[in-house]
Design a protein around this motif. Structure first.
Motif, short mmCIF file in Angstrom:
data_model
loop_
_atom_site.label_atom_id
_atom_site.label_comp_id
_atom_site.label_asym_id
_atom_site.label_seq_id
_atom_site.Cartn_x
_atom_site.Cartn_y
_atom_site.Cartn_z
N ALA A 1 0.83 -1.21 0.00
CA ALA A 1 0.00 0.00 0.00
C ALA A 1 0.87 1.26 0.00
CB ALA A 1 -0.93 0.00 1.21
N GLY A 2 1.92 1.25 0.82
CA GLY A 2 2.80 2.41 0.88
C GLY A 2 3.50 2.67 -0.44
N GLN A 3 4.00 1.62 -1.09
CA GLN A 3 4.68 1.80 -2.37
C GLN A 3 3.71 2.27 -3.45
OE1 GLN A 3 6.67 -2.02 -2.82
NE2 GLN A 3 8.57 -1.18 -1.99
N TRP A 4 2.49 1.76 -3.43
CA TRP A 4 1.49 2.21 -4.41
C TRP A 4 1.16 3.68 -4.20
CZ3 TRP A 4 -3.26 4.47 -4.64
CH2 TRP A 4 -3.94 4.40 -5.87
N MET A 5 0.97 4.08 -2.95
CA MET A 5 0.65 5.48 -2.66
C MET A 5 1.80 6.41 -3.06
SD MET A 5 -2.40 5.69 -1.33
CE MET A 5 -2.88 6.66 0.07
N LEU A 6 3.02 6.01 -2.75
CA LEU A 6 4.16 6.84 -3.09
C LEU A 6 4.32 7.01 -4.60
CD1 LEU A 6 6.64 5.39 -0.46
CD2 LEU A 6 5.86 7.77 -0.55
N GLN A 7 3.92 5.97 -5.34
CA GLN A 7 4.05 6.03 -6.79
C GLN A 7 2.88 6.73 -7.46
OE1 GLN A 7 4.60 2.21 -8.61
NE2 GLN A 7 4.67 3.02 -10.70
N HIS A 8 1.66 6.47 -6.98
CA HIS A 8 0.47 6.96 -7.67
C HIS A 8 -0.22 8.13 -6.97
CE1 HIS A 8 0.55 3.59 -10.49
NE2 HIS A 8 0.80 2.80 -9.46
N ARG A 9 0.05 8.33 -5.71
CA ARG A 9 -0.54 9.45 -4.96
C ARG A 9 0.55 10.18 -4.20
NH1 ARG A 9 -3.95 7.85 -7.81
NH2 ARG A 9 -6.13 7.31 -7.35
N PRO A 10 1.47 10.82 -4.91
CA PRO A 10 2.62 11.44 -4.24
C PRO A 10 2.22 12.49 -3.20
CG PRO A 10 2.47 12.15 -6.54
CD PRO A 10 1.52 11.01 -6.37
N CYS A 11 1.02 13.07 -3.36
CA CYS A 11 0.59 14.06 -2.36
C CYS A 11 0.37 13.41 -0.99
CB CYS A 11 -0.69 14.75 -2.82
SG CYS A 11 -2.08 13.61 -3.07
N TRP A 12 0.17 12.08 -0.98
CA TRP A 12 -0.03 11.36 0.29
C TRP A 12 1.20 11.43 1.17
CZ3 TRP A 12 2.74 7.08 2.02
CH2 TRP A 12 2.25 6.48 3.17
N ARG A 13 2.37 11.67 0.55
CA ARG A 13 3.58 11.75 1.35
C ARG A 13 3.41 12.71 2.50
NH1 ARG A 13 8.24 12.01 -3.36
NH2 ARG A 13 7.28 10.43 -4.68
N GLY A 14 2.49 13.63 2.29
CA GLY A 14 2.07 14.46 3.38
C GLY A 14 3.22 15.23 3.90
N VAL A 15 3.37 15.10 5.16
CA VAL A 15 4.12 16.16 5.76
C VAL A 15 4.88 15.70 6.96
CG1 VAL A 15 2.99 18.25 5.13
CG2 VAL A 15 1.84 16.71 6.63
N GLY A 16 6.07 16.12 6.97
CA GLY A 16 6.75 16.22 8.22
C GLY A 16 6.67 17.68 8.52
#
Length: 246
Positions: free
Chosen positions: A191-206
């Motif tokens: 799930a994390g790899q899919w989100m990082l690849q397809h939903r880069p905005c999910w990286r959110g925030v530090g």
């Protein structure tokens, strides 16, 4: 240098607060202040399953982020040693409190092994979805398999039951074997790899600008290992003190 993502720490903090509430009730039962069956009542057993699932799913998410950011092996092994050392402390502490059902392969022991397996399988990509499902399903067929082939009963022995292919749950206060839980970690990684690849905005925030309750929860999520080690001794100590004072 790898960067923490607030959203993962928030998920981890939610699991920790839920775990604290669960353990507070468990401790009340331990001291005889309430009467609940934490080992068989579905209300409690399903909560435990959900809490462990959330912890391990976020562990998988964290590994996906660490790999994406190029976490060096030295940093990985430093964190691994912290987890493994904490697992040994849990075993030692549980031997004192629960000598007949001490924790020999609980959540931290499981995470220590699963972190290595997650790193080894870093390149498996989307294959983790079906393989994770397979690992989650395997314990369901273990009793029937052992009934058909009695020699498989050897997997119930303590030296092998950490694998999780069992027909009898061992007597221990916390038990998080590879099956089915590595499957949950793999799902978290996928799930994390899919989100990082397809939903880069999910990286959110530090995001250092976050304040108030959100920042407190993020901080809690970042100190999860220390909190995990300390929360039960503190809870049990406070309840014990209350029973003496009140």
């Amino acid at each position: 240098m790898t960067q923490r993502l607030d959203r993962i720490d928030l998920l981890r903090a939610a699991a920790m607060l839920w775990m604290t509430a669960y353990h507070f009730c468990f401790d009340l039962d331990f001291f005889g202040l309430i009467q609940q069956d934490f080992y068989r009542d579905p209300f409690w057993t399903w909560q435990r399953t959900a809490i462990v699932s959330l912890f391990l799913f976020t562990a998988g998410l964290s590994q996906a982020v660490a790999l994406h950011q190029g976490q060096p092996l030295a940093r990985f092994w430093r964190r691994w040693l912290q987890v493994a050392g904490a697992a040994l402390l849990v075993t030692a502490g549980s031997l004192l409190v629960f000598p007949k059902s001490f924790i020999y392969f609980g959540v931290l022991h499981g995470i220590a092994v699963m972190l290595i397996l997650a790193r080894v399988t870093a390149g498996w990509g989307a294959w983790r979805w079906p393989l994770g499902a397979l690992l989650i399903a395997l314990p369901l067929v273990a009793p029937a398999a052992m009934a058909a082939w009695p020699t498989l009963d050897i997997f119930n022995a303590r030296w092998l039951n950490w694998l999780g292919f069992i027909s009898r749950k061992p007597i221990t206060e916390d038990y998080v074997p590879l099956l089915p839980w590595l499957g949950v970690v793999w799902w978290g990684m996928a799930a994390g790899q899919w989100m990082l690849q397809h939903r880069p905005c999910w990286r959110g925030v530090g995001d250092g600008a976050a304040t108030g309750a959100r920042r407190s929860l993020v901080t809690l999520g970042r100190w999860s290992l220390s909190y995990y080690l300390l929360h039960q001794p503190v809870l049990m100590g406070l309840i014990w003190l209350a029973t003496r004072v009140l």
